[in-house]
Design an enzyme around this catalytic site. Structure first.
Site, PDB file in Angstrom:
ATOM      1  N   GLU A 199      29.739  11.529   6.826  1.00 60.76           N
ATOM      2  CA  GLU A 199      30.194  11.962   8.061  1.00 60.76           C
ATOM      3  C   GLU A 199      28.993  11.526   9.374  1.00 60.76           C
ATOM      4  O   GLU A 199      27.863  11.926   8.878  1.00 60.76           O
ATOM      5  CB  GLU A 199      30.726  13.322   8.474  1.00 60.76           C
ATOM      6  N   GLU A 251      33.905   9.528  10.309  1.00 63.39           N
ATOM      7  CA  GLU A 251      34.002   9.289   8.742  1.00 63.39           C
ATOM      8  C   GLU A 251      34.280   8.088   8.327  1.00 63.39           C
ATOM      9  O   GLU A 251      35.457   7.422   8.656  1.00 63.39           O
ATOM     10  CB  GLU A 251      34.507  10.336   7.991  1.00 63.39           C
ATOM     11  N   ARG A 289      39.768  24.609  -0.014  1.00 61.09           N
ATOM     12  CA  ARG A 289      38.667  23.689   0.522  1.00 61.09           C
ATOM     13  C   ARG A 289      37.522  24.559   0.951  1.00 61.09           C
ATOM     14  O   ARG A 289      36.474  23.823   1.369  1.00 61.09           O
ATOM     15  CB  ARG A 289      39.184  22.843   1.692  1.00 61.09           C
ATOM     16  N   ARG A 342      30.763  19.720  -2.317  1.00 61.34           N
ATOM     17  CA  ARG A 342      30.919  19.778  -0.912  1.00 61.34           C
ATOM     18  C   ARG A 342      29.756  20.183  -0.256  1.00 61.34           C
ATOM     19  O   ARG A 342      29.520  20.143   1.022  1.00 61.34           O
ATOM     20  CB  ARG A 342      32.126  20.413  -0.651  1.00 61.34           C
ATOM     21  N   GLU A 380      36.406  12.122  12.863  1.00 62.25           N
ATOM     22  CA  GLU A 380      36.517  13.369  12.344  1.00 62.25           C
ATOM     23  C   GLU A 380      36.905  14.598  13.280  1.00 62.25           C
ATOM     24  O   GLU A 380      37.206  14.391  14.334  1.00 62.25           O
ATOM     25  CB  GLU A 380      35.149  13.627  11.783  1.00 62.25           C
ATOM     26  N   HIS A 427      30.197  15.208   1.513  1.00 62.43           N
ATOM     27  CA  HIS A 427      30.883  15.511   0.117  1.00 62.43           C
ATOM     28  C   HIS A 427      30.669  14.368  -1.068  1.00 62.43           C
ATOM     29  O   HIS A 427      30.709  13.257  -0.596  1.00 62.43           O
ATOM     30  CB  HIS A 427      32.337  15.315   0.198  1.00 62.43           C
ATOM     31  N   ASP A 438       0.764  -1.344  -0.087  1.00 62.79           N
ATOM     32  CA  ASP A 438      -0.092  -0.073   0.009  1.00 62.79           C
ATOM     33  C   ASP A 438       0.926   1.340   0.159  1.00 62.79           C
ATOM     34  O   ASP A 438       1.640   1.569   0.993  1.00 62.79           O
ATOM     35  CB  ASP A 438      -1.120   0.030   1.219  1.00 62.79           C
ATOM     36  N   GLU A 456      31.532  10.983   0.938  1.00 61.32           N
ATOM     37  CA  GLU A 456      32.148  10.831   2.456  1.00 61.32           C
ATOM     38  C   GLU A 456      31.116  11.185   3.366  1.00 61.32           C
ATOM     39  O   GLU A 456      30.759  12.312   3.419  1.00 61.32           O
ATOM     40  CB  GLU A 456      33.118  11.812   2.366  1.00 61.32           C
ATOM     41  N   GLU A 514      34.916  17.326  -6.353  1.00 59.74           N
ATOM     42  CA  GLU A 514      34.186  17.052  -5.139  1.00 59.74           C
ATOM     43  C   GLU A 514      33.099  18.395  -4.971  1.00 59.74           C
ATOM     44  O   GLU A 514      33.593  19.480  -4.769  1.00 59.74           O
ATOM     45  CB  GLU A 514      35.347  16.957  -3.910  1.00 59.74           C
TER      46      GLU A 514
HETATM   47  P1  ADP Z   1      38.887  13.838   1.296  1.00 65.32           P
HETATM   48  O1  ADP Z   1      40.300  14.018   0.641  1.00 65.32           O
HETATM   49  O2  ADP Z   1      37.971  14.954   0.676  1.00 65.32           O
HETATM   50  O3  ADP Z   1      38.682  13.513   2.502  1.00 65.32           O
HETATM   51  P2  ADP Z   1      38.269  11.079   0.730  1.00 65.32           P
HETATM   52  O4  ADP Z   1      39.653  10.274   0.469  1.00 65.32           O
HETATM   53  O5  ADP Z   1      37.662  10.942   1.940  1.00 65.32           O
HETATM   54  O6  ADP Z   1      38.548  12.368   0.351  1.00 65.32           O
HETATM   55  O7  ADP Z   1      37.081  10.353  -0.404  1.00 65.32           O
HETATM   56  C1  ADP Z   1      37.410  10.385  -1.515  1.00 65.32           C
HETATM   57  C2  ADP Z   1      36.198   9.765  -2.272  1.00 65.32           C
HETATM   58  O8  ADP Z   1      36.440   9.700  -3.724  1.00 65.32           O
HETATM   59  C3  ADP Z   1      36.090   8.246  -1.986  1.00 65.32           C
HETATM   60  O9  ADP Z   1      34.904   7.600  -1.576  1.00 65.32           O
HETATM   61  C4  ADP Z   1      36.623   7.567  -3.292  1.00 65.32           C
HETATM   62  O10 ADP Z   1      36.277   6.317  -3.812  1.00 65.32           O
HETATM   63  C5  ADP Z   1      36.290   8.662  -4.355  1.00 65.32           C
HETATM   64  N1  ADP Z   1      36.822   8.521  -5.816  1.00 65.32           N
HETATM   65  C6  ADP Z   1      37.958   8.304  -6.053  1.00 65.32           C
HETATM   66  N2  ADP Z   1      38.068   8.369  -7.472  1.00 65.32           N
HETATM   67  C7  ADP Z   1      36.741   8.649  -7.974  1.00 65.32           C
HETATM   68  C8  ADP Z   1      36.393   8.907  -9.241  1.00 65.32           C
HETATM   69  N3  ADP Z   1      37.061   8.872 -10.381  1.00 65.32           N
HETATM   70  N4  ADP Z   1      34.885   9.190  -9.413  1.00 65.32           N
HETATM   71  C9  ADP Z   1      34.237   9.206  -8.463  1.00 65.32           C
HETATM   72  N5  ADP Z   1      34.702   9.074  -7.011  1.00 65.32           N
HETATM   73  C10 ADP Z   1      35.939   8.718  -6.827  1.00 65.32           C
HETATM   74 MG    MG Z   2      36.138  15.518   1.163  1.00 69.48          MG
HETATM   75 MG    MG Z   3      35.224  14.373   6.223  1.00 67.94          MG
HETATM   76 MG    MG Z   4      37.217  12.490   3.647  1.00 67.86          MG
END
Ligand code: ADP
Ligand code: MG
Ligand code: MG
Ligand code: MG
Ligand code: MG
Length: 441
Positions: A132, A193, A313, A332, A186, A242, A52, A130, A330
């Site tokens: 958190e 995270e 950033r 954000r 974090e 992010h 439903d 990512e 990224e």
């Molecule tokens: P930050 O440096 O912002 O903390 P993280 O290392 O925590 O970033 O996270 C990076 C994310 O980006 C991970 O989930 C990773 O799998 C993803 N990632 C890496 N390469 C690619 C890509 N080509 N396309 C999309 N996401 C990607």
């Molecule tokens: Mg990030």
């Molecule tokens: Mg973070």
């Molecule tokens: Mg991160």
């Protein structure tokens, strides 16, 4: 096909599964499920299971409420935290109307449509979020905002009291097929995270839903509440989601061009252009709660200005340093209260418009835009994200492209949700007002 179904039924038997959870997501991005005993498996896998839809947020009115759940066989997984005997497995389902057509209010379908559209130009949208979250103490069965620990970025025990929980969550998620890349404490007290590997956006959105309820479940088993609320506590960092985005074409990363400036392809630059053009409307689905906007303020690593940068950033869009297959942008602003299907669909549609119309982004923001005066920002043409849910919703309504991507059913449901939520918030008397005015007036 019948063969795949019979192979699936065999696997279910081999895994000693006794219960199947048929899972889907409502408009708000909250997971819903119905459990069926394994005897019903064949019926569920061949014809789907009726339910439903009128009781589900953002779905349908009473008079058209018969819906069918059709399990996506590729999403089969055991639930590791349930008993090891008489096991429980789940499928994520597509929601269909009784005539077999996809239901326009199913967020998963919204994302599938956007991905099919990008596929016309040969693109696959990959996302890596990512997430958190905070761990809070539970008192008398109710979550509080009391921290479980006082740790900070990358801290270790004994300041970090969550290493066992993170470990258990990582092990459980790994059993469910996640490829975990990292987990860490974090910045804020009791904030964590856990990162998992990117995948195509549909798979990733499924993963986001699974991730949140898995972490919540593991926390509950330790007497804690895992909160994905965007800004649970005034004065300290909120929780973001992010979202790292890239397009792939013919198996290669289409954002990478070793010969281009910054080694970012035209496709990448235009995708950024599209994201920036539609950033305000995207905000409605990337930041869908009243509370989301308490996070999007200066000073806490969350974006509030519409800009991009390859280095700093503070911008809405950052281009992380890795290149080659890891080339990505990224985004954000999203927070973990978003419905990931709707948020990814909006982002992809905006980015694809950029690619198709070759939208050049403005020059990247070099220095920290939080240190600019508002006059300097105006002069540089840097706009701000919507300041609250109401404003974000108006931006959505004004954006034909994003409205079309979501479809009229979803836009209408979001409008109803916004009006109800905004009225409740607007008319409530908040503790802040009492603190501010009660003694004075
Ligand atoms: P930050 O440096 O912002 O903390 P993280 O290392 O925590 O970033 O996270 C990076 C994310 O980006 C991970 O989930 C990773 O799998 C993803 N990632 C890496 N390469 C690619 C890509 N080509 N396309 C999309 N996401 C990607
Ligand atoms: Mg990030
Ligand atoms: Mg973070
Ligand atoms: Mg991160
Ligand atoms: Mg990292």
């Amino acid at each position: 096909s019948p063969e795949t179904i019979s192979a699936m039924l065999e696997r279910i038997e081999q895994d000693n599964v006794k219960f199947l959870r048929l899972q889907f997501t409502d408009l708000l991005g909250l997971p819903k499920n119905v459990a069926i005993p394994v005897k019903q498996a064949e019926k569920a896998l061949t014809g789907g299971i009726g339910f439903d839809g009128s009781s589900i947020e953002g779905f349908v009115r009473i008079e058209e409420s018969d819906m069918v759940l059709k399990p996506d066989l590729s999403t089969y997984t055991l639930l590791p935290w349930r008993p090891r005997e008489n096991r429980v497995a789940r499928f994520i389902c597509d929601v269909c109307k009784p005539d077999g057509h996809s239901f326009e209010g199913d967020p998963r379908y919204v994302l599938q449509r956007a991905m099919e559209d990008a596929a016309k130009d040969g693109y696959v949208f990959n996302t890596g979020p990512e997430l958190e979250f905070f761990l809070f103490k539970v008192l008398d069965g109710r979550p509080t905002t009391q921290f479980q620990d006082g740790g900070g970025y990358f801290d270790l025990a004994p300041t970090d009291l969550a290493e066992d929980l993170r470990r258990e969550a990582v092990l459980a998620l790994t059993e469910m097929g996640f490829e975990i890349e990292a987990s860490h404490h974090e910045v804020a007290e009791s904030q964590h995270e856990i990162d998992f590997k990117y995948s195509d956006a549909l798979h990733t959105a499924d993963n986001v839903i699974t991730f949140k309820f898995a972490v919540k479940t593991m926390a509950l088993m330790r007497g804690l509440h895992a909160s994905f609320m965007a800004k649970p506590i005034y004065g300290i960092n909120g929780s973001g989601m992010h979202t790292n985005c890239s397009l792939a074409k013919d198996g290669a990363n289409a954002f990478y061009d070793p010969d281009a400036p910054l080694q970012l392809s035209k496709t990448c630059m235009h995708f950024i252009g599209g994201l920036l053009r539609h950033a305000k409307a995207i905000t409605r689905v990337a930041n869908p709660t009243i509370n989301s906007y308490k996070r999007l303020v200066p000073g806490y690593e969350a974006p509030c200005y519409i800009s991009w940068s390859a280095s700093n950033r503070s911008t809405l869009i950052r281009v992380p340093a890795p290149r080659g297959n890891s080339t990505r942008v990224e985004f954000r602003s999203p927070d973990p209260t978003c419905n990931p299907y709707l948020a990814f669909a909006a982002m992809l549609t905006a980015g694809m418009e950029g690619v198709r119309e070759e939208i050049e982004p403005p020059v990247g923001a070099g220095n920290n835009i939080y240190h600019m005066t508002s006059v300097e920002r105006d002069r540089a043409g840097i706009e701000t994200l919507p300041g609250d849910l109401y404003e974000a919703h108006q931006a959505l309504i004004a954006d034909d492209l994003i409205c079309r991507a979501l479809g009229p059913h979803v836009v209408e449901a979001l409008t109803n949700a916004t009006n109800a939520e905004w009225d409740a918030y607007r008319t409530a008397v908040h503790p802040w007002e009492l603190d501010r005015y009660l003694a004075t007036y």
